[in-house]
Design a protein around this motif. Structure first.
Motif, PDB file in Angstrom:
ATOM      1  N   HIS A  65       0.838  -1.201   0.000  1.00 37.46           N
ATOM      2  CA  HIS A  65       0.000   0.000   0.000  1.00 37.46           C
ATOM      3  C   HIS A  65       0.876   1.256   0.000  1.00 37.46           C
TER       4      HIS A  65
ATOM      5  N   GLY B 271      -7.091   0.043  -0.584  1.00 36.39           N
ATOM      6  CA  GLY B 271      -7.755   1.050   0.240  1.00 36.39           C
ATOM      7  C   GLY B 271      -9.205   0.701   0.481  1.00 36.39           C
TER       8      GLY B 271
ATOM      9  N   ARG C 214      -9.972   9.097   3.953  1.00 38.51           N
ATOM     10  CA  ARG C 214     -10.804   7.951   3.625  1.00 38.51           C
ATOM     11  C   ARG C 214     -11.873   8.322   2.593  1.00 38.51           C
TER      12      ARG C 214
ATOM     13  N   GLY D  16     -10.366   8.978  -0.777  1.00 37.48           N
ATOM     14  CA  GLY D  16      -9.920   7.720  -1.372  1.00 37.48           C
ATOM     15  C   GLY D  16     -11.079   6.960  -1.988  1.00 37.48           C
TER      16      GLY D  16
END
Lengths: 128, 134
Positions: A26, A82, B30, B33
């Motif tokens: 990642h 993710g 987050r 993303g």
């Protein structure tokens, strides 16, 4: 750290022993995303126009098609991991498996379309 | 992965903490993303497939994002995605620094969180000014 009880070992309890690999990958793709996306944003911004002929001849060059393929590989494998983190944080029942599979379909499916499109333009040239 | 028993107490979460820049940037990382991996990936792949598809397919793409409603969708998604990208990039770099164990002091952590938002807005403005004045 011990190896646990013998029945625990048989049942495969404990860590999956793959966490460090995923964590590192990642971060590695974060670094390659940074380089490739910096190139992409500058290259896009510096295009003289955004009509079909200009954009197609831009993408047909090997100097663009190759980094674009690398960008798709890097960005898509980064966002695939993710999304895994997010899904595992919020989905606690059977829906987790469904979401993780859908995420694979999404990332690999879209990634395949993207790479095919880039290569098609690169191999057939600027003219249609 | 067992079903959660709703009668059990749960650990304190977002609702009990006072919001600070570090919390905001953490959740923004987050959100941005997920946004880029859904909306961003769709637009990027649509664009690439339209270039490969030919003039007609590219005209459809341009119609949706450039011509329709004066390009409103193009501006909203375009500016939205650039801001989203620069925010994720800036907070991502912050995360890489924090992965080394640095930047956890309260004041420095807060400053770095604020800096990611200043950087993302600045880069977005510069990017679109460059496009506009080119």
């Amino acid at each position: 750290m011990g190896t646990g009880t013998s029945i625990g070992r048989v049942r495969g309890l404990g860590s999956a022993k793959e966490g460090a690999h995923g964590w590192l990958h990642h971060r590695m793709t974060a670094g390659s995303n940074f380089l490739l996306m910096t190139w992409f944003m500058i290259s896009i911004a510096r295009l003289p126009a955004y009509d079909f002929v200009t954009v197609r001849s831009w993408l047909s060059s090997g100097w663009v098609a190759l980094p674009m393929v690398l960008l798709i590989l890097s960005v898509f494998s980064h966002f695939r991991m993710g999304l895994q983190t997010v899904i595992e944080d919020y989905q606690h029942d059977e829906s987790r498996i469904v979401m993780l599979v859908l995420r694979n379909v999404w990332a690999y499916g879209l990634g395949a379309i993207a790479i095919f499109s880039i290569l098609k333009v690169a191999f057939t040239g600027a003219a249609v | 992965m067992a079903l959660r028993n709703s009668a059990r107490p749960i650990s304190p979460h977002l609702q009990v903490y006072k919001w600070g820049p570090h919390m905001l940037v953490s959740i923004l990382h987050r959100v941005t993303g997920v946004g880029m991996s859904t909306v961003g990936a769709t637009v990027l792949v649509w664009w690439l497939a339209a270039i490969a598809g030919g003039e007609g397919a590219y005209a459809t793409f341009r119609h949706v994002f450039v011509e329709w409603a004066g390009g409103a969708l193009g501006y909203v998604i375009g500016i939205g995605l650039t801001l989203t990208f620069f925010q994720h990039m800036a907070s991502g770099i912050r995360h890489l620094v924090m992965d080394t164990g640095a930047g956890f002091e309260l004041k420095r952590n807060k400053m770095a969180a604020l800096a990611t938002m200043i950087v993302s807005v600045t880069l977005t403005v510069l990017f679109w000014l460059y496009l506009g004045f080119k």
